[in-house]
Write a protein that holds these residues in place. Structure first.
Motif, PDB file in Angstrom:
ATOM      1  N   SER A  46       0.715  -1.254   0.013  1.00  0.00           N
ATOM      2  CA  SER A  46       0.132  -0.001  -0.123  1.00  0.00           C
ATOM      3  C   SER A  46       0.870   1.228  -0.213  1.00  0.00           C
ATOM      4  CB  SER A  46      -0.944  -0.028   1.130  1.00  0.00           C
ATOM      5  OG  SER A  46      -0.808   0.948   2.213  1.00  0.00           O
ATOM      6  N   MET A  47       1.922   1.188   0.720  1.00  0.00           N
ATOM      7  CA  MET A  47       2.933   2.388   0.685  1.00  0.00           C
ATOM      8  C   MET A  47       3.485   2.641  -0.815  1.00  0.00           C
ATOM      9  SD  MET A  47       4.227   2.374   4.651  1.00  0.00           S
ATOM     10  CE  MET A  47       3.224   2.409   5.834  1.00  0.00           C
ATOM     11  N   ILE A  48       3.978   1.513  -1.211  1.00  0.00           N
ATOM     12  CA  ILE A  48       4.433   1.596  -2.843  1.00  0.00           C
ATOM     13  C   ILE A  48       3.340   2.243  -3.715  1.00  0.00           C
ATOM     14  CG2 ILE A  48       5.407   0.685  -4.826  1.00  0.00           C
ATOM     15  CD1 ILE A  48       6.784  -1.401  -3.110  1.00  0.00           C
ATOM     16  N   LYS A  49       2.179   1.743  -3.425  1.00  0.00           N
ATOM     17  CA  LYS A  49       0.986   2.376  -4.218  1.00  0.00           C
ATOM     18  C   LYS A  49       0.862   3.656  -4.325  1.00  0.00           C
ATOM     19  CE  LYS A  49      -3.869   1.646  -4.763  1.00  0.00           C
ATOM     20  NZ  LYS A  49      -5.070   1.236  -3.902  1.00  0.00           N
ATOM     21  N   HIS A  50       0.765   4.183  -2.782  1.00  0.00           N
ATOM     22  CA  HIS A  50       0.414   5.495  -2.528  1.00  0.00           C
ATOM     23  C   HIS A  50       1.506   6.658  -2.674  1.00  0.00           C
ATOM     24  CE1 HIS A  50      -3.642   4.753  -1.631  1.00  0.00           C
ATOM     25  NE2 HIS A  50      -3.208   3.962  -0.798  1.00  0.00           N
ATOM     26  N   PHE A  51       2.807   5.983  -2.687  1.00  0.00           N
ATOM     27  CA  PHE A  51       4.071   6.806  -2.395  1.00  0.00           C
ATOM     28  C   PHE A  51       5.278   6.551  -3.448  1.00  0.00           C
ATOM     29  CE2 PHE A  51       1.634   7.474   1.500  1.00  0.00           C
ATOM     30  CZ  PHE A  51       1.495   8.764   1.251  1.00  0.00           C
ATOM     31  N   ARG A  52       4.819   6.114  -4.560  1.00  0.00           N
ATOM     32  CA  ARG A  52       5.917   5.483  -5.565  1.00  0.00           C
ATOM     33  C   ARG A  52       6.953   6.277  -5.842  1.00  0.00           C
ATOM     34  NH1 ARG A  52       4.863   1.062  -8.761  1.00  0.00           N
ATOM     35  NH2 ARG A  52       6.558   0.655  -9.832  1.00  0.00           N
ATOM     36  N   SER A  53       6.683   7.565  -5.814  1.00  0.00           N
ATOM     37  CA  SER A  53       7.918   8.509  -6.222  1.00  0.00           C
ATOM     38  C   SER A  53       9.060   8.662  -4.987  1.00  0.00           C
ATOM     39  CB  SER A  53       7.241   9.991  -6.486  1.00  0.00           C
ATOM     40  OG  SER A  53       6.716  10.524  -5.282  1.00  0.00           O
ATOM     41  N   GLU A  54       8.391   8.319  -3.706  1.00  0.00           N
ATOM     42  CA  GLU A  54       9.187   8.139  -2.716  1.00  0.00           C
ATOM     43  C   GLU A  54      10.595   7.139  -2.759  1.00  0.00           C
ATOM     44  OE1 GLU A  54       8.340   8.622   1.546  1.00  0.00           O
ATOM     45  OE2 GLU A  54       6.735  10.015   0.976  1.00  0.00           O
ATOM     46  N   TYR A  55       9.675   5.921  -3.276  1.00  0.00           N
ATOM     47  CA  TYR A  55      10.437   4.673  -3.343  1.00  0.00           C
ATOM     48  C   TYR A  55      11.416   4.918  -4.609  1.00  0.00           C
ATOM     49  CZ  TYR A  55       7.959   2.149   0.065  1.00  0.00           C
ATOM     50  OH  TYR A  55       7.365   1.597   1.141  1.00  0.00           O
ATOM     51  N   GLU A  56      11.088   5.551  -5.824  1.00  0.00           N
ATOM     52  CA  GLU A  56      11.962   5.732  -6.776  1.00  0.00           C
ATOM     53  C   GLU A  56      13.107   6.643  -6.226  1.00  0.00           C
ATOM     54  OE1 GLU A  56       8.493   5.303 -10.288  1.00  0.00           O
ATOM     55  OE2 GLU A  56       9.222   7.297  -9.686  1.00  0.00           O
ATOM     56  N   ALA A  57      12.751   7.847  -5.802  1.00  0.00           N
ATOM     57  CA  ALA A  57      13.676   8.711  -5.185  1.00  0.00           C
ATOM     58  C   ALA A  57      14.852   7.935  -4.310  1.00  0.00           C
ATOM     59  CB  ALA A  57      13.339   9.732  -4.256  1.00  0.00           C
ATOM     60  N   HIS A  58      14.515   6.984  -3.629  1.00  0.00           N
ATOM     61  CA  HIS A  58      15.519   6.159  -2.604  1.00  0.00           C
ATOM     62  C   HIS A  58      16.375   5.318  -3.622  1.00  0.00           C
ATOM     63  CE1 HIS A  58      13.026   7.357   0.726  1.00  0.00           C
ATOM     64  NE2 HIS A  58      14.076   6.785   1.594  1.00  0.00           N
TER      65      HIS A  58
END
Ligand SMILES: Cc1cc2nc3c(=O)[nH]c(=O)nc-3n(C[C@H](O)[C@H](O)[C@H](O)COP(=O)(O)O)c2cc1C
Lengths: 118, 597
Positions: B513-525
């Motif tokens: 659910s966190m990837i779904k809603h905050f994908r760009s944060e994962y990409e930034a990491h």
């Protein structure tokens, strides 16, 4: 605890243990506990009220305090807030306090001689 | 009769105990005695009132004045000023975080007056160690009525009609479960109360057991009558010593009065309850693992069916319900299924207790009607986000659930709507996160928990969660790689589909659910090796802004690793390799010249 009646009887006996926290009092008796009130003996008046309520088992009464009402020379002042209205009493000694509870709060008749009129 | 003109409630929930409420209470009792008030004023130790960040908390009745953060000195002042003279101490009142106004009484606090307390009806109101206080508030009346006027079928029908659903997580209709257990044929049946409460951050079950233990005893006894059981067990974790102690005391009192034991209310129904203390493993909250643990075996789940209602404790039909579920039973019996059915939504009846934690003004326990929106809970009941920060997300359902974002603030908090929004009710944990939370780190936190708590019996859960955690760990250290998110998705799907019990099946939920809603944060990491929220230490670097630095040298002096160089009156600089990111320079710099990125 053998029967349902036993439970209900016990409940009536212990009702007052939590009633005060439920805010359903019918009558509110307020004692003036400003410096003037205390100097005039309000502490003893309050004590007498509490004792009398216990002796008579008056479950529907709560006692609270308030500050100076600006009528310092007539302290201790006791206010009775009943469903039929608000009455202020002057110079309430412990003895008067007991009578107010019996006559006014229980009997429903205000003691006119001691009432403060404006 | 004894008459006390004032009742002073001192919250002695575990949270307040750790903030020192017992000392506060002692000071209050002592000062009252000195002032000769002890015969007029009764000091009562209660269970959790719910405002856990404000402890020690004191409520003075009959006025209902609410005092917070009461020290021992404050307690003495309350005795001298308030209890003796009736003067409210303004300094100790609660201030509404949104309006900045002082709130004079308990009843005027939004935190309380927006709640509807059914499961928590006595918690924080009565002294849990005095059975008479429970009886004074209609305690054991529901049991009396059930035993003397109802048949087991009628009890099951009432619970069914109320629409009550299990509060332990899955939301299974309680009446249906009681019906299954009632109909199971056996010479011996059991009732079990699940008080394992493993969800980190949830503590409603503990608070109910600590604050109103008789409510659970009475409800379990009613359940025993309804399903045909004569023995109950409460399975509670050893980390809850106060709950165990108060429950044990309550059991003794109930036996003394004859609410437990043989021929209760002179009927031929007999029932008793034993406590079983668990070692505090998350998996032991899962019903089949819990039953194994009571039997003295390893707390490992087994496949279902057979369900416990058919084959439970020692192979006998067993009704297992959560603490909060049981806490709703007596009011349903007393006020009726219709009354209960009018509270909540079409399919989620009644109320739910939420344990609210994280970046929120009022942390603690709140009980609200099902279907209240997330916005109402966060802003209206709990006073919003502190320090003027923005709401970012809220995790519901703990390590098995998912997160809700700003876009979902108006989602109704009920079983179906939460599932549709990609989260779940779970046991009622509600962790609020502000703009400074990192969603990679959050996901890592929950997975670290489930991975650690996996019992190891099945491979997907044991090894799969480990692999997922390794990936997340790498991401937070700046070692994320292209394909990591796809790998997480792949693992998640396998773990979900092949794990033996709910622990594994739900473990991937927070990450997904966190990837779904905050994908760009994962990409930034992964791609930029950057943590946008500034949480992941390894991804941070400190710099000194040349245009702001005045060359005072304070930073160099506080740096524990001598990583800052420069000459007085010139611009200082930080040597990356030596910097341990302790933040000391940033905090010390009087000119705001040190920045973190
Ligand atoms: C990993 C895991 C942990 C659980 N932990 C708890 C718990 O701590 N407390 C609880 O009541 N139910 C917990 N459950 C749910 C129980 O298996 C069961 O559904 C519940 O106790 C049934 O009671 P209810 O119908 O009243 O909710 C857990 C389930 C799983 C899969």
């Amino acid at each position: 605890m053998k029967t349902v009646e036993d439970l209900r009887k016990l409940r009536e006996e212990v009702r007052q243990m939590t009633k005060l926290r439920e805010g359903e009092a019918e009558v509110r008796v307020v004692v003036g506990m400003g410096t003037c009130g205390i100097a005039a003996g309000a502490r003893e008046t309050l004590g007498a009220l509490v004792q009398e309520i216990a002796e008579q088992g008056l479950l529907s009464v709560v006692v609270t305090q308030t500050g100076c009402l600006g009528l310092c020379e007539r302290e201790p002042i006791v206010e009775v807030n009943a469903p039929d209205g608000r009455t202020l009493y002057a110079r309430v000694t412990p003895e008067r306090a007991r009578r107010i509870l019996r006559q006014h709060v229980q009997g429903g008749v205000a003691i006119e001689d001691w009432v403060i009129r404006n | 009769m004894n008459f006390y003109r004032s009742h002073v409630l001192v919250c002695a929930g575990a949270g307040c105990v750790s903030s020192g409420c017992l000392n506060t209470m002692e000071a209050l009792v002592d000062e009252n005695a000195k002032l000769g008030l002890d015969r007029e004023i009764k000091v009562i130790e209660t269970g959790c009132i719910g405002t856990c960040d404000l402890g020690p908390v004191i409520v003075v009745y009959p006025e209902g004045v609410f005092y917070r953060n009461v020290t021992t000195d404050d307690a003495r002042e309350i005795a001298r000023e308030h209890l003796l003279k009736g003067r409210t101490i303004q300094r100790l009142l609660y201030r509404n975080p949104l309006t900045s106004q002082l709130v004079q009484t308990y009843g005027e606090m939004e935190f309380f007056n927006r709640q509807l307390r059914i499961a928590l009806r006595n918690t924080g109101v009565i002294n849990p160690e005095v059975i008479e206080e429970y009886i004074a508030r209609d305690g054991y009346e529901a049991l009396a009525r059930v035993l003397t006027t109802m048949s087991p079928e009628e009890v099951v029908a009432t619970v069914t009609a109320s629409g009550l659903r299990g509060r332990g997580g899955a939301g299974f209709p309680t009446g249906k479960k009681w019906g299954f257990t009632f109909r199971a044929m056996s010479d011996q049946k059991y009732v079990v109360c699940n008080a394992d409460e493993g969800d980190p951050g949830a503590f409603m079950d503990r608070s109910i057991l600590e604050g109103d233990p008789h409510a659970i005893i009475e409800a379990m006894t009613i359940a025993g009558f309804a399903v045909g059981a004569n023995q109950g067990y409460v399975y509670v974790r050893a980390e809850y010593p106060l709950a165990v102690k108060r429950l044990q005391l309550a059991l003794d009192q109930a036996r003394n009065y004859g609410f437990l034991g043989k021929n209760i209310f002179s009927t031929n129904f007999s029932f008793d309850i034993l406590i079983r203390v668990g070692a505090g493993a998350f998996v032991c909250g899962e019903e089949t693992a819990l039953l194994a643990s009571i039997e003295g075996k390893r707390g490992e789940p087994r496949p279902r069916p057979p369900y416990p209602a058919v084959k439970g404790l020692w192979g006998k039909p067993t009704l297992i319900n959560n603490v909060e579920t049981f806490a709703n039973i007596c009011p349903i019996i007393l006020y009726g299924a219709d009354w209960y059915g009018r509270i909540g939504t079409e399919t989620s009846k009644g109320t739910k207790v939420f344990a609210v934690a994280g970046n929120i003004n009022n942390t603690g326990l709140v009980e609200v009607p099902m279907g209240m929106t997330l916005r109402q809970v966060v802003y209206d009941v709990c006073g919003g986000i502190p320090n003027g920060k923005e709401f970012k997300a809220a995790q519901t359902g703990g390590p098995s659930g998912g997160c809700l974002t700003k876009a979902e603030l108006d989602v109704a908090m009920d079983y179906e709507t939460l599932i549709a929004a990609g989260s779940m009710m779970g046991s009622g944990g509600l962790i609020v996160m502000d703009e400074d939370a990192c969603m990679v780190d959050m996901a890592r936190f929950f997975l670290d928990f489930t991975q650690d708590e996996s019992c190891g019996k099945c491979t997907p859960c044991r090894i799969g969660t480990k692999r997922m955690l390794e990936i997340l760990d790498r991401m937070t250290k700046g070692e994320g790689r292209e394909g990591d998110m796809e790998a997480l998705y792949g693992l998640a799907e396998n773990i979900r589909e092949t794990s033996l019990c709910g622990l594994g099946q739900s473990a991937p939920n927070p990450v997904l659910s966190m990837i779904k809603h905050f994908r760009s944060e994962y990409e930034a990491h992964i791609r930029e090796k950057r943590c946008p929220a500034g949480v992941c230490q390894a991804l941070m670097s400190y710099n000194i802004l040349a245009n702001k630095c005045r060359g005072c040298g304070l930073c160099a002096r506080v740096c524990p690793t001598a990583a800052i160089f420069g000459k007085p009156k010139e611009v200082y600089r930080i040597e990356r390799k030596k910097c341990v990111k302790c933040n000391a320079c940033l905090e010390k710099c009087p000119f705001g010249a040190v920045v973190r990125a």
